[in-house]
Scaffold this motif. Structure first.
Motif: not given
Length: 196
Positions: A71-72, A74-76, A78-79, A101
């Protein structure tokens, strides 16, 4: 980018790949009515990165790291994707399972290609598994990505027939030939329908 006058489209695609990049190359050569903005790769020093550089496509490396959750990561990712204003994700030999995510950020806007006729022979070794099973018909599937492994809704399929003379290598070559035709054609149709 193809700017056909009869297609009003703002599709901006990210291609996800992990290896050689022959499907990436087929998509680049297809003159799609979209902009291929960026390559996302989860491996360092693989041929697809050099292919992207030759086409002047920027590369985002999204490498798994110890102590960082999916999740972390994939969040990065997305950024990192945000500046490209991507409208769809096209998986082309991407060997990671997409997590919630990314799925939530691009609902029904992530597609994948698989070298077998799903639901038969899902997973990493679709060609080898079909070959070992001795099936006379295998093929290529393009599907939406969901939270399973190659379980998303099927968009397109094409059969590949195995002859008695086929080796694993020759069957793989036949499947890749179909992939390089079917994937660009299907991606084009999805763009024109506004899916990607």
């Amino acid at each position: 980018m193809n700017s056909q006058s009869n297609i009003k489209n703002d599709a901006r695609l990210a291609i996800f790949a992990s290896g050689n990049g022959t499907n990436f190359e087929a998509l680049m050569a297809a003159d799609l009515p979209a902009q291929i903005c960026v390559l996302v790769c989860d491996q360092e020093d693989v041929p697809v990165i050099q292919r992207a550089k030759r086409h002047q496509i920027p590369v985002i490396l999204s490498l798994p790291q110890k102590g960082i959750t999916k999740a972390e990561r994939e969040q990065k990712l997305l950024q990192n994707l945000a500046p490209y204003h991507v409208t769809g994700l096209v998986l082309a030999g991407y060997m990671r399972i997409v997590g919630p995510t990314l799925l939530n950020a691009f609902p029904r806007h992530i597609i994948n290609i698989h070298p077998a006729l799903l639901p038969s022979f899902p997973g990493r070794h679709g060609i080898k598994d079909a070959y070992k099973a001795g099936v006379k018909v295998t093929g290529v599937t393009i599907h939406y990505v969901d939270n399973g492994v190659d379980t998303g809704e099927i968009i397109a399929q094409e059969a590949v027939y195995r002859s008695d003379k086929d080796t694993l290598d020759s069957l793989e070559s036949k499947i890749h030939q179909v992939e390089h035709q079917l994937y660009p054609k299907t991606v084009r149709q999805l763009i024109e329908k506004g899916v990607l």
